[in-house]
Design a protein around this motif. Structure first.
Motif, PDB file in Angstrom:
ATOM      1  N   GLU A 164     -14.257  10.933   3.797  1.00 46.96           N
ATOM      2  CA  GLU A 164     -14.306   9.530   4.231  1.00 46.96           C
ATOM      3  C   GLU A 164     -15.552   9.353   5.105  1.00 46.96           C
ATOM      4  OE1 GLU A 164     -12.606   6.490   3.772  1.00 46.96           O
ATOM      5  OE2 GLU A 164     -14.177   5.858   5.141  1.00 46.96           O
ATOM      6  N   TRP A 165     -16.261   8.233   4.908  1.00 46.16           N
ATOM      7  CA  TRP A 165     -17.506   8.088   5.669  1.00 46.16           C
ATOM      8  C   TRP A 165     -17.383   7.165   6.874  1.00 46.16           C
ATOM      9  CZ3 TRP A 165     -22.211   4.944   3.463  1.00 46.16           C
ATOM     10  CH2 TRP A 165     -21.836   3.636   3.274  1.00 46.16           C
ATOM     11  N   ASP A 166     -16.239   6.518   7.036  1.00 49.72           N
ATOM     12  CA  ASP A 166     -16.059   5.654   8.212  1.00 49.72           C
ATOM     13  C   ASP A 166     -15.489   6.525   9.339  1.00 49.72           C
ATOM     14  OD1 ASP A 166     -14.885   4.021  10.171  1.00 49.72           O
ATOM     15  OD2 ASP A 166     -14.671   2.361   8.764  1.00 49.72           O
ATOM     16  N   LEU A 190     -18.498   5.051  -6.513  1.00 46.45           N
ATOM     17  CA  LEU A 190     -17.815   6.194  -5.903  1.00 46.45           C
ATOM     18  C   LEU A 190     -16.918   6.903  -6.910  1.00 46.45           C
ATOM     19  CD1 LEU A 190     -16.916   4.543  -2.472  1.00 46.45           C
ATOM     20  CD2 LEU A 190     -18.996   5.759  -3.111  1.00 46.45           C
ATOM     21  N   HIS A 214     -17.860  12.223   5.702  1.00 47.15           N
ATOM     22  CA  HIS A 214     -18.834  12.571   4.671  1.00 47.15           C
ATOM     23  C   HIS A 214     -19.081  11.401   3.719  1.00 47.15           C
ATOM     24  CE1 HIS A 214     -20.985  15.448   2.152  1.00 47.15           C
ATOM     25  NE2 HIS A 214     -20.494  14.768   1.126  1.00 47.15           N
ATOM     26  N   ASN A 215     -20.335  11.240   3.336  1.00 51.14           N
ATOM     27  CA  ASN A 215     -20.699  10.249   2.319  1.00 51.14           C
ATOM     28  C   ASN A 215     -20.603  10.924   0.948  1.00 51.14           C
ATOM     29  OD1 ASN A 215     -21.918   8.524   0.563  1.00 51.14           O
ATOM     30  ND2 ASN A 215     -23.845   8.323   1.724  1.00 51.14           N
ATOM     31  N   VAL A 216     -19.691  10.447   0.109  1.00 48.38           N
ATOM     32  CA  VAL A 216     -19.462  11.153  -1.159  1.00 48.38           C
ATOM     33  C   VAL A 216     -20.626  11.006  -2.144  1.00 48.38           C
ATOM     34  CG1 VAL A 216     -16.941  11.052  -0.993  1.00 48.38           C
ATOM     35  CG2 VAL A 216     -18.176   9.228  -2.207  1.00 48.38           C
ATOM     36  N   LYS A 234       0.851  -1.205   0.000  1.00 50.23           N
ATOM     37  CA  LYS A 234       0.000   0.000   0.000  1.00 50.23           C
ATOM     38  C   LYS A 234       0.884   1.252   0.000  1.00 50.23           C
ATOM     39  CE  LYS A 234      -3.548   1.723  -0.532  1.00 50.23           C
ATOM     40  NZ  LYS A 234      -4.653   1.331  -1.369  1.00 50.23           N
ATOM     41  N   CYS A 256     -12.646   9.207  -0.649  1.00 51.06           N
ATOM     42  CA  CYS A 256     -12.609   7.878  -0.025  1.00 51.06           C
ATOM     43  C   CYS A 256     -11.206   7.638   0.517  1.00 51.06           C
ATOM     44  CB  CYS A 256     -13.003   6.798  -1.022  1.00 51.06           C
ATOM     45  SG  CYS A 256     -14.567   7.168  -1.811  1.00 51.06           S
ATOM     46  N   ALA A 257     -10.818   8.525   1.395  1.00 48.89           N
ATOM     47  CA  ALA A 257      -9.409   8.667   1.769  1.00 48.89           C
ATOM     48  C   ALA A 257      -8.959   7.676   2.825  1.00 48.89           C
ATOM     49  CB  ALA A 257      -9.178  10.087   2.282  1.00 48.89           C
ATOM     50  N   GLY A 258      -9.880   6.919   3.423  1.00 44.02           N
ATOM     51  CA  GLY A 258      -9.480   6.062   4.537  1.00 44.02           C
ATOM     52  C   GLY A 258      -8.896   6.937   5.642  1.00 44.02           C
ATOM     53  N   LEU A 307      -7.564   7.346  -4.923  1.00 43.48           N
ATOM     54  CA  LEU A 307      -6.784   6.119  -5.077  1.00 43.48           C
ATOM     55  C   LEU A 307      -7.684   4.953  -4.691  1.00 43.48           C
ATOM     56  CD1 LEU A 307      -4.218   4.423  -5.459  1.00 43.48           C
ATOM     57  CD2 LEU A 307      -3.506   5.080  -3.158  1.00 43.48           C
ATOM     58  N   HIS A 308      -8.002   4.134  -5.685  1.00 41.19           N
ATOM     59  CA  HIS A 308      -8.800   2.929  -5.477  1.00 41.19           C
ATOM     60  C   HIS A 308     -10.181   3.246  -4.884  1.00 41.19           C
ATOM     61  CE1 HIS A 308      -4.820   0.529  -5.639  1.00 41.19           C
ATOM     62  NE2 HIS A 308      -5.232   0.951  -6.826  1.00 41.19           N
ATOM     63  N   LEU A 358     -12.078   5.734  10.884  1.00 43.52           N
ATOM     64  CA  LEU A 358     -10.919   6.071  10.041  1.00 43.52           C
ATOM     65  C   LEU A 358     -10.659   7.578  10.067  1.00 43.52           C
ATOM     66  CD1 LEU A 358     -11.504   3.770   6.908  1.00 43.52           C
ATOM     67  CD2 LEU A 358     -10.069   3.344   8.900  1.00 43.52           C
TER      68      LEU A 358
HETATM   69  C1  LIG Z   1     -10.668   0.844  -1.099  1.00 46.37           C
HETATM   70  S1  LIG Z   1     -10.649   2.000   0.212  1.00 46.37           S
HETATM   71  C2  LIG Z   1      -9.502   3.161  -0.426  1.00 46.37           C
HETATM   72  C3  LIG Z   1      -8.862   3.937   0.686  1.00 46.37           C
HETATM   73  C4  LIG Z   1      -7.662   4.799   0.254  1.00 46.37           C
HETATM   74  N1  LIG Z   1      -7.985   5.707  -0.799  1.00 46.37           N
HETATM   75  C5  LIG Z   1      -6.525   3.906  -0.105  1.00 46.37           C
HETATM   76  O1  LIG Z   1      -6.219   3.734  -1.268  1.00 46.37           O
HETATM   77  O2  LIG Z   1      -5.936   3.334   0.807  1.00 46.37           O
HETATM   78  C6  LIG Z   1     -12.176   2.758   0.038  1.00 46.37           C
HETATM   79  C7  LIG Z   1     -12.531   3.742   1.149  1.00 46.37           C
HETATM   80  O3  LIG Z   1     -13.747   4.368   0.764  1.00 46.37           O
HETATM   81  C8  LIG Z   1     -14.526   4.597   1.913  1.00 46.37           C
HETATM   82  N2  LIG Z   1     -15.921   4.778   1.476  1.00 46.37           N
HETATM   83  C9  LIG Z   1     -16.767   3.836   1.040  1.00 46.37           C
HETATM   84  N3  LIG Z   1     -17.934   4.359   0.704  1.00 46.37           N
HETATM   85  C10 LIG Z   1     -17.837   5.705   0.912  1.00 46.37           C
HETATM   86  C11 LIG Z   1     -18.732   6.794   0.749  1.00 46.37           C
HETATM   87  N4  LIG Z   1     -19.978   6.612   0.282  1.00 46.37           N
HETATM   88  N5  LIG Z   1     -18.292   8.030   1.065  1.00 46.37           N
HETATM   89  C12 LIG Z   1     -17.038   8.220   1.537  1.00 46.37           C
HETATM   90  N6  LIG Z   1     -16.145   7.212   1.718  1.00 46.37           N
HETATM   91  C13 LIG Z   1     -16.537   5.965   1.412  1.00 46.37           C
HETATM   92  C14 LIG Z   1     -14.287   3.362   2.739  1.00 46.37           C
HETATM   93  O4  LIG Z   1     -14.632   3.548   4.101  1.00 46.37           O
HETATM   94  C15 LIG Z   1     -12.787   3.142   2.514  1.00 46.37           C
HETATM   95  O5  LIG Z   1     -12.026   3.809   3.478  1.00 46.37           O
END
Ligand SMILES: C[S@@+](CC[C@H](N)C(=O)[O-])C[C@H]1O[C@@H](n2cnc3c(N)ncnc32)[C@H](O)[C@@H]1O
Length: 398
Positions: free
Chosen positions: A151-153, A202, A176-178, A107, A129-131, A196-197, A156
């Protein structure tokens, strides 16, 4: 007139459409594959692979491509005509020993490669979706710009905030929920959006937002195309909207399959599950007296640590099938094993389409941006051994 990416897309689209009988039907669920009649020699060659040869082709995409090139040269030439160049690093990155704390090795390499591929821009960045925001911290340090993390978790977000605070980084975390409208500071035009990923819906959301807000630039590495609420893939670009392809979620799943990055224990469990599902499939066909596949929902991993009889009893309950008291489980497991042996060999042909399908999906994103007035590039930001999801779309408003 087509752009360079448009021409690549057109050839890929035509090839994927013309050969869909070879890759859309899944050997796992399909009794008689449509291509087995038309490609008898290929089928025989696949089924004749011994275990060592099979594993070599399964584990090594390059070897697999060579094997198929000898048998299907025209198909392979059309499918593999295009491979994006490696982006390489446009900038040397500053990092300190605290930056990669708690980040697994691969990673960390992905984050460095992604951040290194970003040109310098004097603009706030928005990390989707930054984790915990590991990428955000590196980007913030190196771009020396404000970064917003979405990020919605909540856990995290809390951990990320603590890390950023400890390093004194100029990062704002938004819980925030994107899928909802973005916070005002993220929605302005003068922003660089990075992802990233980001999975299925999303990353589509990210691209829609970029276009609607007229954002200055975007850098996106999409992932998990099948994680979508739509039953059929919704193309973004005008080019892809004209396609004859109808991509269901399971077809989309193919674009991310076959990567041997999971841990060994995880892979073994997955193989056991497939074997048991095939064993149960043989059993249910006998019990119902019907020679067709019965879909069984996904199961908890604990179940796979029990035995095949327990798995069958669980699956039968889920499908409201009454099981007789005495079942020769060993017999059905043997039937499952025999089918498993053939299926994994026939699936090698589907795996040939994995990368071209992923490129088709990435090019759909890229062409969408191009059609909306962005200058777009597609590259590989890291080696595939570091991440099989190594495609990067970078775009800047003209
Ligand atoms: C595959 S991970 C990627 C994390 C980071 N970008 C990385 O590459 O390590 C996806 C992330 O998206 C977040 N996520 C999922 N659905 C989401 C939403 N609706 N809004 C915001 N974040 C979300 C998850 O909680 C997770 O942390």
């Amino acid at each position: 007139m087509h752009s360079a990416l448009g021409s690549v897309f057109e050839l890929l689209d035509r090839t994927l459409c013309d050969y869909q009988d070879l890759w859309l039907p899944q050997p796992f669920t399909c009794g008689e594959l449509p291509w087995c009649g038309t490609h008898g020699q290929l089928r025989a060659a696949l089924l004749a692979l011994d275990e060592r040869e099979f594993l070599q082709l399964h584990n090594c995409p390059e070897r697999r491509l060579r094997w198929f090139r000898e048998r299907e040269p025209d198909l392979c030439a059309a499918l593999y005509a295009y491979e994006p160049a490696l982006s390489g690093s446009v900038r040397a990155l500053e990092v300190d020993s605290f930056d990669n704390l708690h980040i697994p090795g691969r990673k960390w390499q992905q984050i460095l490669a992604f951040a290194g591929a970003l040109p310098h821009r004097e603009l706030p960045h928005v990390d989707w979706c930054a984790g915990k925001g590991h990428l955000s911290r590196i980007v913030q340090r190196n771009q020396r710009q404000m970064v917003h993390c979405l990020e919605w978790d909540a856990s995290l977000v809390a951990m990320g905030e603590a890390l950023a605070k400890r390093q004194g980084r100029n990062i704002t975390y938004h819980h925030h929920n994107v899928l909802q409208p973005l916070p005002a500071e993220c929605a302005e035009t003068a922003r660089v959006h990075i992802g990233l990923h980001a999975c299925g819906d999303l990353h589509q959301r990210l691209l829609h937002h970029v276009v609607r807000s007229g954002a200055t630039a975007v850098a996106l590495s999409p992932c998990c195309y099948h994680k979508t609420s739509a039953d059929l893939y919704l193309p973004l670009s005008g080019a892809a909207r004209k396609t004859r392809l109808r991509l269901t979620r399971s077809a989309l799943h193919l674009a991310v399959q076959g990567a041997a990055t999971a841990r060994r224990g995880e892979r073994q469990l997955r193989e056991r599950e497939r074997l048991w599902r095939l064993g149960f499939d043989a059993l249910q066909r006998d019990l119902r007296g019907r020679d067709d596949y019965l879909n069984v929902p996904s199961c908890k991993r604990e179940l796979l640590r029990q035995g095949f009889p327990e798995f069958c009893q669980w699956a039968a309950r889920r499908r409201q099938l009454a099981l007789p008291d005495r079942i020769p489980y060993e017999h059905y497991l043997r039937l499952g094993s025999a089918r498993h042996r053939d299926i994994v060999r026939l699936e090698l042909l589907r795996q040939l389409f994995t990368r071209p399908l992923e490129l088709w999906l990435v090019l759909d994103c890229a062409l969408y941006l191009e059609e909306q007035g962005y200058r777009v590039g597609v590259t590989q930001f890291c080696e595939r051994a570091v991440s099989p999801r190594n495609l990067l779309i970078q775009a800047e408003r003209e």
